[in-house]
Design a protein around this motif. Structure first.
Motif, PDB file in Angstrom:
ATOM      1  N   THR A 101       3.854  -1.287   3.676  1.00  0.00           N
ATOM      2  CA  THR A 101       3.109  -0.023   3.704  1.00  0.00           C
ATOM      3  C   THR A 101       4.090   1.142   3.727  1.00  0.00           C
ATOM      4  O   THR A 101       4.986   1.186   4.573  1.00  0.00           O
ATOM      5  CB  THR A 101       2.203   0.040   4.950  1.00  0.00           C
ATOM      6  OG1 THR A 101       1.321  -1.082   4.954  1.00  0.00           O
ATOM      7  CG2 THR A 101       1.389   1.320   4.947  1.00  0.00           C
ATOM      8  N   ILE A 148      -2.629  -6.425   6.568  1.00  0.00           N
ATOM      9  CA  ILE A 148      -1.843  -5.266   6.137  1.00  0.00           C
ATOM     10  C   ILE A 148      -0.534  -5.281   6.916  1.00  0.00           C
ATOM     11  O   ILE A 148      -0.508  -5.092   8.128  1.00  0.00           O
ATOM     12  CB  ILE A 148      -2.617  -3.954   6.376  1.00  0.00           C
ATOM     13  CG1 ILE A 148      -3.886  -3.909   5.514  1.00  0.00           C
ATOM     14  CG2 ILE A 148      -1.731  -2.748   6.055  1.00  0.00           C
ATOM     15  CD1 ILE A 148      -4.705  -2.644   5.679  1.00  0.00           C
ATOM     16  N   PHE A 188       0.834  -1.209   0.000  1.00  0.00           N
ATOM     17  CA  PHE A 188       0.000   0.000   0.000  1.00  0.00           C
ATOM     18  C   PHE A 188       0.865   1.254   0.000  1.00  0.00           C
ATOM     19  O   PHE A 188       1.862   1.327   0.718  1.00  0.00           O
ATOM     20  CB  PHE A 188      -0.900   0.025   1.236  1.00  0.00           C
ATOM     21  CG  PHE A 188      -1.867  -1.118   1.314  1.00  0.00           C
ATOM     22  CD1 PHE A 188      -3.142  -1.010   0.772  1.00  0.00           C
ATOM     23  CD2 PHE A 188      -1.498  -2.321   1.920  1.00  0.00           C
ATOM     24  CE1 PHE A 188      -4.034  -2.067   0.840  1.00  0.00           C
ATOM     25  CE2 PHE A 188      -2.392  -3.384   1.993  1.00  0.00           C
ATOM     26  CZ  PHE A 188      -3.658  -3.262   1.441  1.00  0.00           C
ATOM     27  N   ALA A 200     -10.031  -4.360   4.786  1.00  0.00           N
ATOM     28  CA  ALA A 200      -9.032  -5.434   4.766  1.00  0.00           C
ATOM     29  C   ALA A 200      -9.283  -6.420   5.899  1.00  0.00           C
ATOM     30  O   ALA A 200      -9.191  -7.647   5.713  1.00  0.00           O
ATOM     31  CB  ALA A 200      -7.628  -4.841   4.877  1.00  0.00           C
ATOM     32  N   LYS A 258       0.253   4.930   1.173  1.00  0.00           N
ATOM     33  CA  LYS A 258      -0.676   5.768   1.926  1.00  0.00           C
ATOM     34  C   LYS A 258      -0.539   7.224   1.507  1.00  0.00           C
ATOM     35  O   LYS A 258       0.516   7.676   1.079  1.00  0.00           O
ATOM     36  CB  LYS A 258      -0.391   5.648   3.429  1.00  0.00           C
ATOM     37  CG  LYS A 258      -0.645   4.287   4.018  1.00  0.00           C
ATOM     38  CD  LYS A 258      -0.145   4.198   5.455  1.00  0.00           C
ATOM     39  CE  LYS A 258      -0.749   5.243   6.353  1.00  0.00           C
ATOM     40  NZ  LYS A 258      -0.270   5.122   7.758  1.00  0.00           N
ATOM     41  N   ARG A 292      -8.182  -0.147   5.959  1.00  0.00           N
ATOM     42  CA  ARG A 292      -7.900  -1.051   7.086  1.00  0.00           C
ATOM     43  C   ARG A 292      -9.147  -1.800   7.525  1.00  0.00           C
ATOM     44  O   ARG A 292      -9.101  -3.010   7.799  1.00  0.00           O
ATOM     45  CB  ARG A 292      -7.311  -0.266   8.263  1.00  0.00           C
ATOM     46  CG  ARG A 292      -5.875   0.182   8.024  1.00  0.00           C
ATOM     47  CD  ARG A 292      -5.213   0.749   9.270  1.00  0.00           C
ATOM     48  NE  ARG A 292      -5.787   2.031   9.656  1.00  0.00           N
ATOM     49  CZ  ARG A 292      -6.540   2.237  10.712  1.00  0.00           C
ATOM     50  NH1 ARG A 292      -6.844   1.248  11.516  1.00  0.00           N
ATOM     51  NH2 ARG A 292      -6.996   3.448  10.981  1.00  0.00           N
ATOM     52  N   TRP A 352      -7.469   5.722   4.424  1.00  0.00           N
ATOM     53  CA  TRP A 352      -6.660   4.665   5.037  1.00  0.00           C
ATOM     54  C   TRP A 352      -7.461   3.887   6.075  1.00  0.00           C
ATOM     55  O   TRP A 352      -7.356   2.665   6.172  1.00  0.00           O
ATOM     56  CB  TRP A 352      -5.403   5.259   5.666  1.00  0.00           C
ATOM     57  CG  TRP A 352      -4.490   4.221   6.250  1.00  0.00           C
ATOM     58  CD1 TRP A 352      -4.086   4.101   7.537  1.00  0.00           C
ATOM     59  CD2 TRP A 352      -3.873   3.134   5.540  1.00  0.00           C
ATOM     60  NE1 TRP A 352      -3.261   3.025   7.695  1.00  0.00           N
ATOM     61  CE2 TRP A 352      -3.107   2.409   6.483  1.00  0.00           C
ATOM     62  CE3 TRP A 352      -3.896   2.709   4.221  1.00  0.00           C
ATOM     63  CZ2 TRP A 352      -2.379   1.273   6.139  1.00  0.00           C
ATOM     64  CZ3 TRP A 352      -3.170   1.573   3.868  1.00  0.00           C
ATOM     65  CH2 TRP A 352      -2.422   0.871   4.808  1.00  0.00           C
TER      66      TRP A 352
END
Length: 350
Positions: free
Chosen positions: A222, A217, A189, A210, A191, A207, A203
């Motif tokens: 990330t 994650i 990811f 997910a 961000k 989350r 975000w």
């Protein structure tokens, strides 16, 4: 006896009075017709047609300053944007301009680049110039504004502010479900920049979704964007950073399209193929997304339409023709292109 002559409007500046004298009508009738006011309902259609044709023929332009003083109105909207050169803001501004083009309003634009002092200074400057309302784009509003405001990507509920919001949870579900359906489990990811008004909300949605979908994650997969460069260079170094961590992943979900396109370049330079080695999903569907190589799968925000909605909403608020609403929710759409390609199971067979 000499015949009565009407003035030759080609020889002088056309005013409301000279136009009225030319048509042998009252200035009030001319004004009501040109402004399409309530009084115009009583004017016969053939008379209104004569007035409009004469105004066009003689290039009549109202005296803006006299009208503003008389009505105590400026018909001006202040548009406050984080960036003006980025594809996201540019498409929204096009939508605002297109809608206002058919009205008597115009807008003044200022750019703050997420500098709080600049934002405060420019907001005050717009107020001193008599703006009747604000449209903000990617701008976090902390205090109650002095004029009615429509915020595109605004997230804090505040009196007199209408927030135009994308359904970020649906957006996250569309993107992640698509990647899961292609067999991807190790997803990286990018961000958003913390100062971007959508960043935290998007975000959190990613989350939450997910977790619902059973996607882990990983912190090592990330990376947070650290600049507001309005070009693909935004994502390029961060994609390189992901690769340098040597943590395997088969897909990347980027904060926006320009960072996704920068990531494609970084992966290509590392000898990785998109989508054969790494699938990529962007966000926004800016015009360059379809011309990326490969073309970019992305979450579409109807940016142009969001600009038009913002312009209509602020005028309705100023004119008092619609009730105040705190939020307008916009639905995203998944646009599947070549950057997500074949699914992982198919690739394993080859």
């Amino acid at each position: 006896m000499l015949a009565r002559r009407t003035p030759d409007l080609r020889m002088s500046r056309v005013t409301l009075k000279t136009l009225a004298k030319h048509l042998q009508l009252t200035a009030g009738t001319i004004s009501a017709t040109l402004n399409n006011s309530a009084a115009a309902r009583a004017i016969p259609e053939h008379t209104k047609k004569r007035i409009l044709e004469a105004a066009r023929e003689h290039n009549y332009r109202p005296n803006y300053f006299a009208r503003s003083l008389r009505l105590q109105r400026t018909y001006t909207i202040g548009v406050i944007v984080g960036q003006i050169g980025d594809p996201y803001g540019a498409v929204i501004l096009n939508g605002i301009e297109e809608y206002l083009r058919d009205t008597e309003y115009f807008f003044l634009t200022v750019i703050h680049r997420h500098d709080k002092q600049v934002l405060q200074t420019y907001s005050q400057m717009l107020l001193t110039r008599g703006v009747e309302g604000f449209i903000t784009v990617d701008t976090s509003i902390k205090d109650k504004p002095a004029r009615p405001t429509v915020a595109i990507a605004g997230h804090k509920r505040m009196t007199d502010v209408t927030n135009i919001l994308l359904d970020h949870k649906l957006a996250a579900r569309l993107a992640l479900t698509h990647l899961l359906s292609l067999g991807h489990r190790e997803i990286a990811f990018l961000k958003g920049l913390p100062l971007s008004s959508d960043s935290a909300t998007r975000w959190k949605a990613i989350r939450d979704v997910a977790k619902e979908l059973g996607i882990l994650i990983r912190p090592e997969l990330t990376v947070q964007l650290t600049s507001d460069i309005p070009t693909p260079e935004l994502g390029y170094p961060h994609a390189k950073e992901l690769l340098a961590r040597c943590q395997p992943f088969t897909a990347l979900f980027a904060y926006n399209d320009i960072s996704a396109i920068g990531a494609i370049q970084a992966f290509n330079e590392a000898g990785l193929r998109v989508p054969e080695d790494i699938a990529i999903v962007g966000f926004d569907d800016v015009p360059m997304a379809v011309f990326s190589i490969p073309s970019l799968t992305t979450i579409r925000q109807p940016l142009h339409e969001m600009g038009r909605i913002a312009a209509k909403t602020i005028i309705d608020r100023i004119e008092g023709t619609a009730e105040y609403t705190p939020e307008i929710i916009i639905e995203p759409e998944l646009i599947v292109r070549l950057s997500t390609g074949l699914d992982v199971k198919e690739k394993s067979k080859k």
